[in-house]
Design a protein around this motif. Structure first.
Motif, PDB file in Angstrom:
ATOM      1  N   THR A  25       7.759  -5.241   8.926  1.00  0.00           N
ATOM      2  CA  THR A  25       6.574  -4.568   8.383  1.00  0.00           C
ATOM      3  C   THR A  25       5.329  -5.418   8.589  1.00  0.00           C
ATOM      4  OG1 THR A  25       6.932  -5.553   6.191  1.00  0.00           O
ATOM      5  CG2 THR A  25       7.906  -3.383   6.602  1.00  0.00           C
ATOM      6  N   GLU A  56       0.812  -5.197   7.686  1.00  0.00           N
ATOM      7  CA  GLU A  56      -0.445  -4.544   7.340  1.00  0.00           C
ATOM      8  C   GLU A  56      -1.576  -5.436   7.824  1.00  0.00           C
ATOM      9  OE1 GLU A  56      -0.548  -1.853   3.638  1.00  0.00           O
ATOM     10  OE2 GLU A  56       0.511  -3.657   2.972  1.00  0.00           O
ATOM     11  N   LYS A  57      -2.617  -4.828   8.322  1.00  0.00           N
ATOM     12  CA  LYS A  57      -3.723  -5.586   8.883  1.00  0.00           C
ATOM     13  C   LYS A  57      -4.283  -6.569   7.861  1.00  0.00           C
ATOM     14  CE  LYS A  57      -8.123  -5.110  11.317  1.00  0.00           C
ATOM     15  NZ  LYS A  57      -9.162  -4.174  11.821  1.00  0.00           N
ATOM     16  N   SER A 106       0.832  -1.200   0.000  1.00  0.00           N
ATOM     17  CA  SER A 106       0.000   0.000   0.000  1.00  0.00           C
ATOM     18  C   SER A 106       0.871   1.256   0.000  1.00  0.00           C
ATOM     19  CB  SER A 106      -0.904   0.019   1.231  1.00  0.00           C
ATOM     20  OG  SER A 106      -0.136   0.237   2.406  1.00  0.00           O
ATOM     21  N   GLU A 124       0.486   3.662   2.018  1.00  0.00           N
ATOM     22  CA  GLU A 124       0.757   3.964   3.428  1.00  0.00           C
ATOM     23  C   GLU A 124       2.005   3.220   3.906  1.00  0.00           C
ATOM     24  OE1 GLU A 124      -3.516   4.939   2.774  1.00  0.00           O
ATOM     25  OE2 GLU A 124      -2.169   3.312   2.168  1.00  0.00           O
ATOM     26  N   LEU A 125       2.090   1.937   3.587  1.00  0.00           N
ATOM     27  CA  LEU A 125       3.246   1.154   4.024  1.00  0.00           C
ATOM     28  C   LEU A 125       4.518   1.644   3.327  1.00  0.00           C
ATOM     29  CD1 LEU A 125       4.477  -1.125   5.642  1.00  0.00           C
ATOM     30  CD2 LEU A 125       3.871  -2.712   3.801  1.00  0.00           C
ATOM     31  N   THR A 175      -1.245  -0.384   9.803  1.00  0.00           N
ATOM     32  CA  THR A 175       0.092  -0.394   9.204  1.00  0.00           C
ATOM     33  C   THR A 175       1.125  -0.267  10.307  1.00  0.00           C
ATOM     34  OG1 THR A 175      -0.746   0.733   7.229  1.00  0.00           O
ATOM     35  CG2 THR A 175       1.637   0.727   7.541  1.00  0.00           C
TER      36      THR A 175
END
Length: 265
Positions: A126, A128-129, A2, A4-5, A113
């Motif tokens: 890292t 992410e949900k 993403s 965001e990430l 995130t």
């Protein structure tokens, strides 16, 4: 990946580069007292400025909460939670265990995130949900050990507040009996990241702040682990305590936390 990430990764690596360039060469005049037994360096502030700038440029409508005071009051309902240098005392003493922690909560206050970057080892954790957790792009999972004689447990030792010291020492003694060893790294974000990848079998600490744990909580959960407060509440943001571990180790540590910290819950 993403946007965001990707933004969080780039910001963490930029901050990590600042920290590594100064590591081991920090001038004492660049260190300032922040609170009792708590310090901030000009490197903390430089890292935070770089992260805050990257995030606000990419997501100007989002809010932000940073350890060293940078804030943004956006309208999206989302909030970034940042610790620009988790393990500042280690950094000051040239002890190479510190990290950059960046997390994002959605408008429902759910962690979506998380990034924890350990620049000295160039290790990037890292998550992410709903998409799992990774170390340098490779999937990670919490420990599968089930024998207490093999457990390596991480913790944070009280260093500013002493009203719960006796409770902590009593719990520590109990955990020592039911493990192979205890570690205190000095960075809660790293402790949680290492729990997520199985290096540590569990982690517990009392009196933490959102920037200390937010990214790490998501890492552990996305790696198949369990994270609660000492009372067993999954909403750790409403408390200041963390128990994190595998489906095997979390219940064991939580039981001890409830036993010894009952008066503090």
């Amino acid at each position: 990946m993403s946007r965001e990430l990707e933004t969080a990764i780039n910001a963490a690596k930029e901050a990590g580069s600042i920290a590594v360039q100064t590591f081991g060469k920090l001038d004492l005049t660049k260190i300032h007292p922040k609170d009792y037994k708590d310090f901030v360096t000009e490197v903390d502030n430089a890292c935070e400025e770089r992260i805050a700038s990257a995030i606000t440029s990419a997501f100007p409508d989002d809010s932000m909460l940073c350890e060293e005071g940078s804030t943004a009051n956006g309208t999206s309902g989302r909030k970034w939670i940042v610790d620009p240098l988790d393990g500042t005392l280690n950094f000051i003493h040239s002890f190479p265990v510190f990290s950059i922690s960046i997390a994002l909560c959605d408008s429902h206050n759910d962690l979506v995130t998380g990034v924890v970057y350990q620049p000295v080892l160039d290790e990037l954790f890292t998550a992410e949900k709903g998409k799992g957790a990774c170390l340098n792009g490779n999937p990670i999972h919490v420990s599968t050990r089930n024998d207490p004689e093999h457990f390596l447990i991480a913790t944070g030792i009280p260093f500013k507040e002493y009203h719960y010291l006796e409770s902590y020492v009593s719990m520590l003694k109990d955990v020592i009996h039911d493990s192979a060893g205890i570690r205190r790294a000095g960075s809660a974000a790293i402790d949680l990241a290492y729990t997520a990848c199985g290096r540590f079998d569990a982690f517990w600490e009392y009196k933490l702040f959102p920037w200390d744990y937010s990214a790490g909580v998501l890492l552990v959960r996305e790696a198949g682990g369990i994270v609660t407060s000492f009372s067993g509440n999954s909403d750790v943001s409403a408390h200041h305590s963390i128990v994190a571990g595998s489906p095997v180790t979390h219940p064991l540590i939580l039981e001890k936390a409830k036993k010894y910290f009952q008066e503090h819950l």
